[in-house]
Design a protein around this motif. Structure first.
Motif, PDB file in Angstrom:
ATOM      1  N   SER A  17     -24.513 -38.903 -11.880  1.00  0.00           N
ATOM      2  CA  SER A  17     -23.822 -39.493 -12.924  1.00  0.00           C
ATOM      3  C   SER A  17     -22.620 -40.411 -12.513  1.00  0.00           C
ATOM      4  O   SER A  17     -22.448 -40.576 -11.252  1.00  0.00           O
ATOM      5  CB  SER A  17     -23.199 -38.472 -14.140  1.00  0.00           C
ATOM      6  OG  SER A  17     -22.349 -37.599 -13.383  1.00  0.00           O
ATOM      7  N   GLY A  18     -21.900 -41.189 -13.342  1.00  0.00           N
ATOM      8  CA  GLY A  18     -20.902 -42.127 -12.944  1.00  0.00           C
ATOM      9  C   GLY A  18     -21.468 -43.713 -12.994  1.00  0.00           C
ATOM     10  O   GLY A  18     -22.622 -43.971 -13.361  1.00  0.00           O
ATOM     11  N   ASP A  19     -20.451 -44.465 -12.619  1.00  0.00           N
ATOM     12  CA  ASP A  19     -20.918 -45.792 -12.804  1.00  0.00           C
ATOM     13  C   ASP A  19     -21.763 -46.233 -11.382  1.00  0.00           C
ATOM     14  O   ASP A  19     -22.286 -45.580 -10.647  1.00  0.00           O
ATOM     15  CB  ASP A  19     -19.707 -46.664 -12.774  1.00  0.00           C
ATOM     16  CG  ASP A  19     -18.780 -46.700 -11.608  1.00  0.00           C
ATOM     17  OD1 ASP A  19     -19.144 -46.080 -10.509  1.00  0.00           O
ATOM     18  OD2 ASP A  19     -17.616 -47.139 -11.544  1.00  0.00           O
ATOM     19  N   ALA A  20     -22.271 -47.642 -11.665  1.00  0.00           N
ATOM     20  CA  ALA A  20     -23.261 -48.042 -10.489  1.00  0.00           C
ATOM     21  C   ALA A  20     -22.619 -47.938  -9.287  1.00  0.00           C
ATOM     22  O   ALA A  20     -23.301 -47.446  -8.247  1.00  0.00           O
ATOM     23  CB  ALA A  20     -23.334 -49.704 -10.944  1.00  0.00           C
ATOM     24  N   ALA A  21     -21.351 -48.008  -9.090  1.00  0.00           N
ATOM     25  CA  ALA A  21     -20.653 -47.904  -7.463  1.00  0.00           C
ATOM     26  C   ALA A  21     -20.844 -46.760  -7.220  1.00  0.00           C
ATOM     27  O   ALA A  21     -21.182 -46.336  -5.964  1.00  0.00           O
ATOM     28  CB  ALA A  21     -19.161 -48.571  -7.666  1.00  0.00           C
ATOM     29  N   ALA A  22     -20.270 -45.730  -8.034  1.00  0.00           N
ATOM     30  CA  ALA A  22     -20.539 -44.337  -7.537  1.00  0.00           C
ATOM     31  C   ALA A  22     -22.041 -43.838  -7.217  1.00  0.00           C
ATOM     32  O   ALA A  22     -22.318 -43.113  -6.388  1.00  0.00           O
ATOM     33  CB  ALA A  22     -20.210 -43.298  -8.778  1.00  0.00           C
ATOM     34  N   ASP A  29     -25.268 -41.806   0.784  1.00  0.00           N
ATOM     35  CA  ASP A  29     -25.259 -40.613   1.403  1.00  0.00           C
ATOM     36  C   ASP A  29     -26.410 -39.912   1.672  1.00  0.00           C
ATOM     37  O   ASP A  29     -26.810 -39.389   2.673  1.00  0.00           O
ATOM     38  CB  ASP A  29     -24.415 -39.744   0.613  1.00  0.00           C
ATOM     39  CG  ASP A  29     -22.784 -39.797   0.585  1.00  0.00           C
ATOM     40  OD1 ASP A  29     -22.501 -40.527   1.503  1.00  0.00           O
ATOM     41  OD2 ASP A  29     -22.019 -39.177  -0.198  1.00  0.00           O
ATOM     42  N   ILE A  30     -27.298 -39.962   0.440  1.00  0.00           N
ATOM     43  CA  ILE A  30     -28.571 -39.540   0.631  1.00  0.00           C
ATOM     44  C   ILE A  30     -29.482 -40.169   1.725  1.00  0.00           C
ATOM     45  O   ILE A  30     -30.215 -39.464   2.598  1.00  0.00           O
ATOM     46  CB  ILE A  30     -29.361 -39.404  -0.816  1.00  0.00           C
ATOM     47  CG1 ILE A  30     -28.839 -38.607  -1.531  1.00  0.00           C
ATOM     48  CG2 ILE A  30     -30.940 -39.310  -0.527  1.00  0.00           C
ATOM     49  CD1 ILE A  30     -29.331 -38.787  -3.124  1.00  0.00           C
ATOM     50  N   LEU A  31     -29.408 -41.472   1.606  1.00  0.00           N
ATOM     51  CA  LEU A  31     -30.311 -42.087   2.825  1.00  0.00           C
ATOM     52  C   LEU A  31     -29.655 -42.000   4.328  1.00  0.00           C
ATOM     53  O   LEU A  31     -30.533 -41.895   5.096  1.00  0.00           O
ATOM     54  CB  LEU A  31     -30.199 -43.545   2.473  1.00  0.00           C
ATOM     55  CG  LEU A  31     -31.009 -44.039   1.150  1.00  0.00           C
ATOM     56  CD1 LEU A  31     -30.789 -45.459   1.016  1.00  0.00           C
ATOM     57  CD2 LEU A  31     -32.502 -43.687   1.361  1.00  0.00           C
ATOM     58  N   ALA A  32     -28.222 -41.724   4.394  1.00  0.00           N
ATOM     59  CA  ALA A  32     -27.854 -41.610   5.965  1.00  0.00           C
ATOM     60  C   ALA A  32     -28.411 -40.298   6.381  1.00  0.00           C
ATOM     61  O   ALA A  32     -28.557 -39.953   7.504  1.00  0.00           O
ATOM     62  CB  ALA A  32     -26.213 -41.904   5.802  1.00  0.00           C
ATOM     63  N   LYS A  33     -28.152 -39.334   5.307  1.00  0.00           N
ATOM     64  CA  LYS A  33     -28.767 -37.930   5.730  1.00  0.00           C
ATOM     65  C   LYS A  33     -30.090 -37.903   6.203  1.00  0.00           C
ATOM     66  O   LYS A  33     -30.396 -37.190   6.950  1.00  0.00           O
ATOM     67  CB  LYS A  33     -28.104 -36.834   4.659  1.00  0.00           C
ATOM     68  CG  LYS A  33     -28.565 -35.422   4.896  1.00  0.00           C
ATOM     69  CD  LYS A  33     -28.025 -34.832   6.029  1.00  0.00           C
ATOM     70  CE  LYS A  33     -26.751 -34.419   6.093  1.00  0.00           C
ATOM     71  NZ  LYS A  33     -26.356 -33.839   7.345  1.00  0.00           N
ATOM     72  N   SER A  34     -30.896 -38.500   4.899  1.00  0.00           N
ATOM     73  CA  SER A  34     -32.422 -38.428   5.262  1.00  0.00           C
ATOM     74  C   SER A  34     -32.723 -39.130   6.570  1.00  0.00           C
ATOM     75  O   SER A  34     -33.697 -38.522   7.266  1.00  0.00           O
ATOM     76  CB  SER A  34     -32.938 -39.287   4.060  1.00  0.00           C
ATOM     77  OG  SER A  34     -32.623 -38.432   2.981  1.00  0.00           O
ATOM     78  N   ARG A  35     -32.267 -40.242   6.660  1.00  0.00           N
ATOM     79  CA  ARG A  35     -32.561 -40.934   8.096  1.00  0.00           C
ATOM     80  C   ARG A  35     -32.239 -40.104   9.325  1.00  0.00           C
ATOM     81  O   ARG A  35     -33.093 -39.956  10.350  1.00  0.00           O
ATOM     82  CB  ARG A  35     -31.976 -42.357   8.185  1.00  0.00           C
ATOM     83  CG  ARG A  35     -32.650 -43.116   7.157  1.00  0.00           C
ATOM     84  CD  ARG A  35     -31.959 -44.653   6.808  1.00  0.00           C
ATOM     85  NE  ARG A  35     -32.647 -45.406   5.707  1.00  0.00           N
ATOM     86  CZ  ARG A  35     -32.223 -46.075   4.850  1.00  0.00           C
ATOM     87  NH1 ARG A  35     -30.984 -46.514   5.184  1.00  0.00           N
ATOM     88  NH2 ARG A  35     -33.058 -46.723   4.143  1.00  0.00           N
ATOM     89  N   ALA A  36     -31.121 -39.636   9.095  1.00  0.00           N
ATOM     90  CA  ALA A  36     -30.805 -38.657  10.462  1.00  0.00           C
ATOM     91  C   ALA A  36     -31.809 -37.512  10.592  1.00  0.00           C
ATOM     92  O   ALA A  36     -32.207 -37.133  11.698  1.00  0.00           O
ATOM     93  CB  ALA A  36     -29.315 -38.003  10.094  1.00  0.00           C
ATOM     94  N   ASN A  37     -32.019 -36.682   9.527  1.00  0.00           N
ATOM     95  CA  ASN A  37     -32.778 -35.450   9.563  1.00  0.00           C
ATOM     96  C   ASN A  37     -34.234 -36.063   9.926  1.00  0.00           C
ATOM     97  O   ASN A  37     -34.757 -35.078  10.658  1.00  0.00           O
ATOM     98  CB  ASN A  37     -32.816 -34.986   8.007  1.00  0.00           C
ATOM     99  CG  ASN A  37     -31.551 -33.929   8.124  1.00  0.00           C
ATOM    100  OD1 ASN A  37     -30.487 -33.903   9.015  1.00  0.00           O
ATOM    101  ND2 ASN A  37     -31.229 -33.410   6.741  1.00  0.00           N
ATOM    102  N   ASN A  38     -34.754 -36.807   9.154  1.00  0.00           N
ATOM    103  CA  ASN A  38     -36.040 -37.283   9.178  1.00  0.00           C
ATOM    104  C   ASN A  38     -36.396 -37.850  10.599  1.00  0.00           C
ATOM    105  O   ASN A  38     -37.525 -37.532  11.379  1.00  0.00           O
ATOM    106  CB  ASN A  38     -36.465 -38.224   8.199  1.00  0.00           C
ATOM    107  CG  ASN A  38     -36.417 -37.970   6.787  1.00  0.00           C
ATOM    108  OD1 ASN A  38     -36.145 -36.779   6.614  1.00  0.00           O
ATOM    109  ND2 ASN A  38     -36.603 -38.613   5.657  1.00  0.00           N
ATOM    110  N   GLY A  39     -35.446 -38.468  11.306  1.00  0.00           N
ATOM    111  CA  GLY A  39     -35.474 -38.992  12.699  1.00  0.00           C
ATOM    112  C   GLY A  39     -35.678 -37.912  13.606  1.00  0.00           C
ATOM    113  O   GLY A  39     -36.488 -37.734  14.306  1.00  0.00           O
ATOM    114  N   ARG A  40     -34.943 -36.929  13.284  1.00  0.00           N
ATOM    115  CA  ARG A  40     -35.000 -35.732  14.127  1.00  0.00           C
ATOM    116  C   ARG A  40     -36.193 -34.986  14.053  1.00  0.00           C
ATOM    117  O   ARG A  40     -36.830 -34.325  15.105  1.00  0.00           O
ATOM    118  CB  ARG A  40     -33.844 -34.658  13.876  1.00  0.00           C
ATOM    119  CG  ARG A  40     -33.831 -33.494  14.446  1.00  0.00           C
ATOM    120  CD  ARG A  40     -32.825 -32.393  13.540  1.00  0.00           C
ATOM    121  NE  ARG A  40     -33.305 -32.099  12.442  1.00  0.00           N
ATOM    122  CZ  ARG A  40     -32.729 -31.781  11.274  1.00  0.00           C
ATOM    123  NH1 ARG A  40     -31.431 -31.475  11.555  1.00  0.00           N
ATOM    124  NH2 ARG A  40     -33.332 -31.390  10.073  1.00  0.00           N
TER     125      ARG A  40
END
Ligand code: FAD
Length: 146
Positions: A17-22, A29-40
């Motif tokens: 929830s929250g505004d567009a910026a949030a 955050d989701i993409l950064a974590k996904s790219r780190a985990n998925n690369g591994r």
């Protein structure tokens, strides 16, 4: 021994929830974590957000995509996670994407505006092959534009 690649496709409902910026910050955050985990973990794929729903394709060794999907299902940032497909595949459709993303840019908004009214576009009504094809086409367009 060569491991058989698999493709997993699911969709889910957004709980952020929250505004567009949030929202954009949470997606980052989701993409950064996904790219780190998925690369591994040898996982490639793409994530789509549209009209309150996520759809995602994960490709890689069966054990690592199942482990990622376990974590993803427990994530409170979305819910009603529905598995659409889990199949062996001959090759990857997203070889260059540890996790591609389509859905927030102005260009993406225009694409969906074009698809939506004419077809009643709704991620929740697509099957695994349709979600995979849609994400593959959108990421190919992103690669051409880059
Ligand atoms: P940590 O990052 O240490 O996180 C520990 C726990 O905290 C996890 O349960 C996590 O879900 C939770 N958490 C972390 N940050 C937040 C937050 N801001 N709000 C609420 N809970 C939080 N992960 C992948 O590895 N690959 C993917 O392709 C992938 N795709 C995703 C797609 C969607 C739509 C969503 C919502 C999440 C996705 N994730 C993906 C993230 C996944 O759900 C887990 O958060 C992540 O894999 C946990 O990584 P970690 O084990 O390193 O734990």
């Amino acid at each position: 021994m060569t491991e058989t690649l698999h493709r997993l496709v699911y969709y889910s409902r957004n709980h952020i929830s929250g505004d567009a910026a949030a929202f954009a910050a949470d997606i980052d955050d989701i993409l950064a974590k996904s790219r780190a985990n998925n690369g591994r973990d040898g996982i490639t794929g793409a994530l789509l957000f549209n009209a309150g729903c996520f759809a995602q394709v994960l490709e890689g060794p069966l054990d690592t995509i199942e482990a990622a999907f376990e974590r993803i299902q427990q994530d409170e940032r979305h819910g009603d996670v529905s598995l659409l497909a889990l199949d062996p595949i001959a090759g990857r459709s997203f070889p260059n994407w540890a996790m591609g993303f389509v859905g927030l840019s102005d260009v993406d908004s225009e694409r969906f505006a074009g698809i939506g009214p004419s077809s009643g576009f709704d991620i929740a009504r697509l099957n695994g092959d349709q979600v995979h094809g849609l994400l593959r086409d959108l990421t190919i367009e992103e690669e051409k534009a880059a």
